[in-house]
Design an enzyme around this catalytic site. Sequence first.
Site: not given
Length: 230
Positions: A27-28, A31
């Site tokens: 998820h990170e 980003h």
Amino acid sequence: MLPYLIHHDYSDFIIVGLCLIVAITIHEFGHAVADMIEGDPTARLEGRLSLNPAAHLDPFGALMIVLVGFGWGKPVPIQPANMRSQRYGSAIVGIAGPLTNVILAFGTAVVARAANIPLFIGFGGGLGITLPERLASGFIFINVLLLLLNLIPVPPLDGSRIVSALLPPDKQKYVYFMDRWGFVILLVLALLVLPSILGRIAGGVDQEVLRLVHNQIYGTVPANPQQQIL
């Protein structure tokens, strides 16, 4: 996750922990990739363009994982002034994380069914559920959980970054308020509100993901007598 330790259910504790660590890390990383695509080198220079969990785990978010069964990663640093779209760049980077969870949830469901691995809502707790079934089902559920959690518009969750980028200038007082009180609000939500409702909502969304994959690709979704909500 704390109930797993209290009841000495160490296998479920490990499975949930592994699913969360992998899902939060990717998820990170999503980003960071979006930040790089937008032309901002900040995330890369800060070492966040990495699949090493140590680069992304947030201490307080990790503590919440143990206490209430969900948490969040360390916010990816960005500089909107460096982005190709200074107006919407932050929103693009913000939505990249939840979009990554959508891809992971559906991708895992498709791969699992292609490999003839039965899928269950939640972690498929109960006798007769194999380790691959629990891992695949749990990883899908965790990604749904992270998707819903991060859409909440409270810092440091992604929803706040999306909202702040999309709000017109005359509505930015919401952003200032959340920057000041967001952490306190999130703490109250995490301890008192979200544990009682987020798991149930995620379970419903999880069921729809499995039904969509099964109905559209493989047939009907299997019955699930062992639904388990975090």
